[in-house]
Design a protein around this motif. Structure first.
Motif, PDB file in Angstrom:
ATOM      1  N   ARG A  71       1.134  -1.109  -0.398  1.00 13.02           N
ATOM      2  CA  ARG A  71      -0.267  -0.151   0.273  1.00 13.02           C
ATOM      3  C   ARG A  71       0.953   1.465  -0.128  1.00 13.02           C
ATOM      4  O   ARG A  71       1.648   1.336   0.713  1.00 13.02           O
ATOM      5  N   THR A  72       0.737   2.417  -0.955  1.00 12.18           N
ATOM      6  CA  THR A  72       1.502   3.427  -1.097  1.00 12.18           C
ATOM      7  C   THR A  72       0.097   4.689  -0.745  1.00 12.18           C
ATOM      8  O   THR A  72      -0.779   4.455  -1.901  1.00 12.18           O
ATOM      9  N   VAL A  73       0.286   5.521  -0.249  1.00  9.83           N
ATOM     10  CA  VAL A  73      -0.171   6.447  -0.729  1.00  9.83           C
ATOM     11  C   VAL A  73       0.342   7.678  -1.388  1.00  9.83           C
ATOM     12  O   VAL A  73       1.408   7.809  -0.700  1.00  9.83           O
ATOM     13  N   ALA A 119     -14.053  17.366  -6.801  1.00 11.07           N
ATOM     14  CA  ALA A 119     -14.074  16.020  -5.782  1.00 11.07           C
ATOM     15  C   ALA A 119     -14.548  14.821  -5.641  1.00 11.07           C
ATOM     16  O   ALA A 119     -15.321  14.669  -6.928  1.00 11.07           O
ATOM     17  N   GLY A 120     -14.856  14.137  -4.868  1.00 12.51           N
ATOM     18  CA  GLY A 120     -15.630  12.350  -5.184  1.00 12.51           C
ATOM     19  C   GLY A 120     -14.442  11.495  -4.731  1.00 12.51           C
ATOM     20  O   GLY A 120     -12.924  12.329  -4.550  1.00 12.51           O
ATOM     21  N   ALA A 121     -15.371  10.051  -4.930  1.00 14.06           N
ATOM     22  CA  ALA A 121     -13.605   9.119  -4.516  1.00 14.06           C
ATOM     23  C   ALA A 121     -14.684   7.972  -5.659  1.00 14.06           C
ATOM     24  O   ALA A 121     -15.059   8.119  -6.544  1.00 14.06           O
ATOM     25  N   ALA A 122     -13.535   7.275  -6.024  1.00 10.62           N
ATOM     26  CA  ALA A 122     -13.457   6.874  -6.720  1.00 10.62           C
ATOM     27  C   ALA A 122     -12.591   5.109  -6.679  1.00 10.62           C
ATOM     28  O   ALA A 122     -11.372   5.325  -5.910  1.00 10.62           O
ATOM     29  N   VAL A 123     -12.997   4.052  -6.906  1.00  9.64           N
ATOM     30  CA  VAL A 123     -11.833   2.464  -6.464  1.00  9.64           C
ATOM     31  C   VAL A 123     -12.493   1.715  -8.174  1.00  9.64           C
ATOM     32  O   VAL A 123     -12.922   1.309  -8.604  1.00  9.64           O
ATOM     33  N   ALA A 124     -10.753   1.505  -8.992  1.00 16.49           N
ATOM     34  CA  ALA A 124     -10.470   1.046 -10.340  1.00 16.49           C
ATOM     35  C   ALA A 124      -9.663   0.888 -10.278  1.00 16.49           C
ATOM     36  O   ALA A 124      -8.337   0.814  -9.146  1.00 16.49           O
ATOM     37  N   GLY A 155     -11.719   8.504 -12.290  1.00 20.03           N
ATOM     38  CA  GLY A 155     -10.758   9.537 -11.614  1.00 20.03           C
ATOM     39  C   GLY A 155     -10.006   9.641 -12.778  1.00 20.03           C
ATOM     40  O   GLY A 155      -9.470   8.992 -13.694  1.00 20.03           O
ATOM     41  N   ILE A 156      -8.503  10.578 -12.079  1.00 23.97           N
ATOM     42  CA  ILE A 156      -8.511  11.717 -13.200  1.00 23.97           C
ATOM     43  C   ILE A 156      -6.799  12.131 -12.667  1.00 23.97           C
ATOM     44  O   ILE A 156      -7.022  12.554 -10.901  1.00 23.97           O
ATOM     45  N   ILE A 157      -5.611  11.396 -12.311  1.00 25.52           N
ATOM     46  CA  ILE A 157      -4.502  11.667 -11.482  1.00 25.52           C
ATOM     47  C   ILE A 157      -4.069  12.249 -12.626  1.00 25.52           C
ATOM     48  O   ILE A 157      -3.196  11.410 -13.793  1.00 25.52           O
ATOM     49  N   THR A 158      -3.201  13.447 -12.770  1.00 24.02           N
ATOM     50  CA  THR A 158      -2.181  13.915 -13.142  1.00 24.02           C
ATOM     51  C   THR A 158      -1.490  14.553 -12.572  1.00 24.02           C
ATOM     52  O   THR A 158      -1.411  14.734 -11.155  1.00 24.02           O
ATOM     53  N   GLU A 159       0.286  14.313 -13.020  1.00 27.82           N
ATOM     54  CA  GLU A 159       1.201  15.061 -12.901  1.00 27.82           C
ATOM     55  C   GLU A 159       1.246  16.864 -12.738  1.00 27.82           C
ATOM     56  O   GLU A 159       1.680  17.624 -11.801  1.00 27.82           O
ATOM     57  N   LYS A 160       1.180  17.399 -13.784  1.00 27.62           N
ATOM     58  CA  LYS A 160       1.007  18.193 -14.234  1.00 27.62           C
ATOM     59  C   LYS A 160      -0.760  19.164 -13.663  1.00 27.62           C
ATOM     60  O   LYS A 160      -1.404  18.231 -13.678  1.00 27.62           O
ATOM     61  N   GLY A 161      -0.746  20.243 -14.462  1.00 29.54           N
ATOM     62  CA  GLY A 161      -1.696  20.283 -14.475  1.00 29.54           C
ATOM     63  C   GLY A 161      -2.419  21.668 -13.160  1.00 29.54           C
ATOM     64  O   GLY A 161      -3.074  20.350 -11.783  1.00 29.54           O
ATOM     65  N   GLY A 162      -2.898  22.296 -13.015  1.00 29.08           N
ATOM     66  CA  GLY A 162      -3.649  23.359 -12.241  1.00 29.08           C
ATOM     67  C   GLY A 162      -5.154  23.399 -11.721  1.00 29.08           C
ATOM     68  O   GLY A 162      -5.925  22.499 -13.083  1.00 29.08           O
ATOM     69  N   CYS A 163      -5.355  23.073 -10.458  1.00 31.06           N
ATOM     70  CA  CYS A 163      -7.854  23.835 -10.520  1.00 31.06           C
ATOM     71  C   CYS A 163      -7.848  24.168 -11.046  1.00 31.06           C
ATOM     72  O   CYS A 163      -9.080  23.832 -11.815  1.00 31.06           O
ATOM     73  N   ASN A 164      -7.511  24.989 -11.977  1.00 29.72           N
ATOM     74  CA  ASN A 164      -8.464  25.441 -12.899  1.00 29.72           C
ATOM     75  C   ASN A 164      -7.724  25.641 -14.412  1.00 29.72           C
ATOM     76  O   ASN A 164      -8.225  27.007 -15.122  1.00 29.72           O
ATOM     77  N   SER A 165      -6.666  24.514 -14.423  1.00 32.30           N
ATOM     78  CA  SER A 165      -6.635  24.139 -15.968  1.00 32.30           C
ATOM     79  C   SER A 165      -7.948  24.148 -16.954  1.00 32.30           C
ATOM     80  O   SER A 165      -9.533  23.803 -16.115  1.00 32.30           O
ATOM     81  N   HIS A 166      -8.049  23.785 -17.708  1.00 31.72           N
ATOM     82  CA  HIS A 166      -9.107  23.922 -18.475  1.00 31.72           C
ATOM     83  C   HIS A 166      -9.753  22.568 -18.397  1.00 31.72           C
ATOM     84  O   HIS A 166     -11.058  22.211 -18.539  1.00 31.72           O
ATOM     85  N   SER A 167      -8.533  21.687 -18.539  1.00 36.65           N
ATOM     86  CA  SER A 167      -9.004  20.045 -18.268  1.00 36.65           C
ATOM     87  C   SER A 167      -9.686  19.769 -17.238  1.00 36.65           C
ATOM     88  O   SER A 167     -10.332  19.331 -16.968  1.00 36.65           O
ATOM     89  N   ALA A 219     -10.570  12.500  -3.968  1.00 33.08           N
ATOM     90  CA  ALA A 219     -10.434  13.322  -4.652  1.00 33.08           C
ATOM     91  C   ALA A 219     -10.744  14.451  -3.674  1.00 33.08           C
ATOM     92  O   ALA A 219      -9.872  15.886  -4.306  1.00 33.08           O
ATOM     93  N   GLY A 220     -11.790  14.429  -3.149  1.00 40.88           N
ATOM     94  CA  GLY A 220     -11.676  15.394  -2.332  1.00 40.88           C
ATOM     95  C   GLY A 220     -10.607  15.989  -0.931  1.00 40.88           C
ATOM     96  O   GLY A 220      -9.984  17.025  -1.005  1.00 40.88           O
ATOM     97  N   LYS A 221      -9.791  14.537  -0.902  1.00 39.92           N
ATOM     98  CA  LYS A 221      -8.573  14.912  -0.226  1.00 39.92           C
ATOM     99  C   LYS A 221      -7.409  14.986  -0.739  1.00 39.92           C
ATOM    100  O   LYS A 221      -5.917  15.147  -0.085  1.00 39.92           O
ATOM    101  N   GLY A 222      -7.181  15.042  -2.177  1.00 40.95           N
ATOM    102  CA  GLY A 222      -6.260  14.850  -2.778  1.00 40.95           C
ATOM    103  C   GLY A 222      -5.335  13.361  -2.817  1.00 40.95           C
ATOM    104  O   GLY A 222      -4.077  13.683  -2.586  1.00 40.95           O
ATOM    105  N   GLU A 223      -6.015  12.823  -2.702  1.00 37.25           N
ATOM    106  CA  GLU A 223      -4.982  11.270  -2.378  1.00 37.25           C
ATOM    107  C   GLU A 223      -5.863  10.022  -2.984  1.00 37.25           C
ATOM    108  O   GLU A 223      -6.734  10.032  -3.932  1.00 37.25           O
ATOM    109  N   VAL A 224      -4.431  10.016  -3.341  1.00 41.86           N
ATOM    110  CA  VAL A 224      -4.664   8.233  -4.391  1.00 41.86           C
ATOM    111  C   VAL A 224      -3.580   7.144  -3.543  1.00 41.86           C
ATOM    112  O   VAL A 224      -2.837   7.333  -3.178  1.00 41.86           O
ATOM    113  N   ILE A 225      -4.936   6.366  -3.263  1.00 45.48           N
ATOM    114  CA  ILE A 225      -3.767   5.165  -2.749  1.00 45.48           C
ATOM    115  C   ILE A 225      -3.668   4.056  -3.403  1.00 45.48           C
ATOM    116  O   ILE A 225      -4.012   3.262  -4.354  1.00 45.48           O
ATOM    117  N   LEU A 226      -2.260   3.253  -4.081  1.00 47.71           N
ATOM    118  CA  LEU A 226      -2.294   2.318  -4.472  1.00 47.71           C
ATOM    119  C   LEU A 226      -2.260   0.976  -3.676  1.00 47.71           C
ATOM    120  O   LEU A 226      -1.645   0.881  -2.366  1.00 47.71           O
TER     121      LEU A 226
END
Ligand code: PEP
Ligand code: MG
Length: 576
Positions: free
Chosen positions: A8-10, A18-23, A186-198, A230-237
């Motif tokens: 397990r890695t966070v 915001a929101g959650a997902a498991v996939a 869900g979407i996880i990116t290394e770049k991109g700010g909170c108000n990017s168009h994506s 996503a609300g907490k900005g956390e991804v659990i591997l």
């Protein structure tokens, strides 16, 4: 290559949607935009030429397969693949590439880049639209060859085939727009700010998203099981059962919240004291989905998505058809069509934009339209022609001074004159307005108010320019403050200037859809808000719980505070 991990890695990043997902993870690594000059050792000539020929044959097979696959479903698409296959039979194109490999000792993918780009460049200059369109096709074929040569398989965001969480270094707005919304959880990116168009698109699609997760592309591999909060900005591997349970419970809560808010869907924006706030929706495509929400107007029609969906510039006819479609769907409600806003984080694959150090401060939006009057006039003609089908308004993005307003209006006048000469009907009283999204324009909002019919505050850009923090850069997201004391002062003065002139003004940046900021915006003077349809219920609920007087008191209190932290803390603390 990522190692398979069982521990397990966070990983953490910035919450974007915001929101959650498991996939399962779907790692998306699109090809780099351009391959530079790479040379090989002279002794490997035959090996490299053979590899190139094998690549061409494989590409032809792939294209034949694709053409067959689409033959029944979509004839047009099938024809495109056949045309691409034909390009690979072009003797000149192939022999020029062979020459670059043999004589210049260029690596095959590098030689393909050079020759195909040169040919595409020549075609792109031709006036004939059909021929120019072949330039985009050449780029497409080029990318296919390079991908095959590099041994990479094709991955499509538009068809992941199962539920996935996308992992990418960055997503272009056009990538996000083409996501398969049924399967992308869900979407996880290394770049991109909170108000990017994506990010804006992710929120409007209600896809949980986190940006600024450094190393995500290397640490996560395809098929890895992920839990996203996503609300907490956390991804659990490789999450534990406990993590999975927690995330699934959050998904359930999210569904419940949405169904509670659904009671507001059919309502309008009415405050606790009965004051009506006009609520608009922001749309980015010509078939929009208001999610069953009642709304008063389309406050922002981001027309650039029309340009991004295609391989060539949309023609006047195509645009006319798209704008008419939106007006008909809006059923008489005003539609604010924002003229092309390309540049910054929005690029067009088929259009060479100047390489700039700071694209957000460069040839963007209206500036680009002024430098390409052909593009601007085509859009204005299409919009004016469509205006007879509803209540169309024209809005110019990124105005930086009165000159910009005068110049944009002169283009409209000129286009009207031309249409008059051709006896083409259009709405002669069409209203024109501006986006207030540069500090300069907000400081002289009183002057702008004298000459425009309306305005809309683009708080996404206004924040980035006022706080000098790139909306795309997660490293400076703490500096990107849409509720700083400076922003509050500026917003209040812009609302004041328009109120004094008796001209309508709305907010159409992301702030408008944040229900936590609704009272503040109303208190500062907003009476019109436009947002993604997915935010409407939340804002309607927030409006119903406050009066104008309370909102003004709250805004006055916030305006005395010295930092955004203080302001946000006050706003998000429940009031007795
Ligand atoms: C804004 O800048 O707030 C805005 C609405 O425009 P965009 O996000 O498309 O730049
Ligand atoms: Mg903007």
């Amino acid at each position: 290559m990522a190692e398979k991990r069982t521990q397990r890695t966070v990983l953490t990043g910035n919450p974007v949607s915001a929101g959650a997902a498991v996939a399962e993870a779907f790692v998306y690594k699109p090809q780099k935009m351009e391959i530079g000059r790479i040379y090989y050792d002279a002794g490997k000539k035959k090996e490299k030429l053979d590899a190139f020929h094998r690549t061409v044959e494989l590409a032809k097979e792939e294209l034949t397969q694709l053409a067959k696959q689409f033959e029944e479903e979509n004839g047009e698409q099938s024809g495109i693949f056949l045309a691409h296959r034909e390009m690979l039979e072009d003797e000149e194109l192939i022999s020029e590439t062979e020459l670059a490999i043999r004589d210049e000792l260029l690596e095959p993918d590098s030689a393909i880049e050079k020759v195909f780009s040169e040919f595409a460049g020549l075609l792109g200059q031709v006036e004939d639209e059909l021929i120019a369109a072949r330039a985009a096709d050449l780029h497409d074929v080029k990318k296919r060859l390079q991908r095959i040569y590099q041994g990479r398989t094709e991955k499509k965001l538009s068809a992941p085939g199962k539920d996935v969480i996308i992992i990418a270094y960055d997503l272009l707005p056009s990538d996000t727009a083409s996501l398969d919304r049924r399967h992308v959880k869900g979407i996880i990116t290394e770049k991109g700010g909170c108000n990017s168009h994506s990010a804006i698109l992710a929120r409007s699609f209600r896809i949980p998203a986190v940006s600024g997760v450094s190393g995500a592309v290397d640490k996560i591999f395809d098929g890895m099981y992920l839990a996203l909060d996503a609300g907490k900005g956390e991804v659990i591997l490789d999450p534990t059962d406990e993590d999975t349970k927690k995330c699934l419970a959050m998904c359930g809560e999210e569904r419940k919240k949405r169904s509670e808010e659904a009671q507001y869907r059919q309502r309008l924006g009415i405050m606790g004291d009965g004051t009506k706030i006009e609520l608009g929706i922001n749309i980015g495509s010509c078939t929009f989905d208001a999610l069953g929400e009642s709304y008063d107007f389309v406050g922002l029609f981001r027309t650039e998505f029309l340009y991004m969906e295609k391989n060539t510039l949309p023609t006047e006819e195509e645009q006319f058809a798209a704008y008419r479609k939106v007006l008909l769907q809006a059923e008489g409600k005003p539609v604010t069509l924002r003229t092309l806003d390309i540049g910054g984080d929005k690029t067009l694959p088929y259009m060479e934009l100047p390489k700039e150090e700071n694209p957000f401060l460069g040839i963007r939006a209206l500036r680009l339209c002024f430098s390409r009057p052909d593009i601007f006039i085509t859009q204005l003609r299409a919009a004016l022609r469509a205006s007879v089908y509803g209540e169309l308004r024209l809005m110019f993005p990124m105005t930086g001074g009165m000159e910009d307003i005068y110049r944009a209006k002169a283009y409209v006048k000129e286009t009207m004159k031309k249409l008059d000469e051709e006896q083409v009907p259009y709405d002669k009283n069409i209203r024109t307005g501006v986006m207030i999204e540069t500090p300069a324009m907000s400081i002289i909002a009183d002057m702008a108010a004298e000459v425009v019919d309306f305005a809309s505050i683009g708080s996404n850009d206004l924040t980035q320019y006022v706080s000098a923090a790139d909306r795309m850069n997660p490293e400076v997201s703490s500096y990107y403050q849409n509720c700083s004391p400076a922003m509050l002062r500026l917003l209040a003065s812009v609302f004041g200037a328009f109120a004094k002139a008796g001209k309508p003004i709305s907010v159409c940046g992301e702030m408008a859809g944040d229900s936590g900021l609704t009272a503040l915006l109303i208190g500062l003077g907003a009476r019109k808000l436009s947002m993604s349809a997915s935010c409407l219920s939340g804002v309607k609920a927030a409006l119903s719980g406050i009066t104008i007087e309370e909102a003004e008191e709250l805004a006055a209190r916030c305006s005395t505070m010295r930092t955004q932290d203080e302001i946000l803390q006050y706003l998000y603390t429940p009031k007795p």
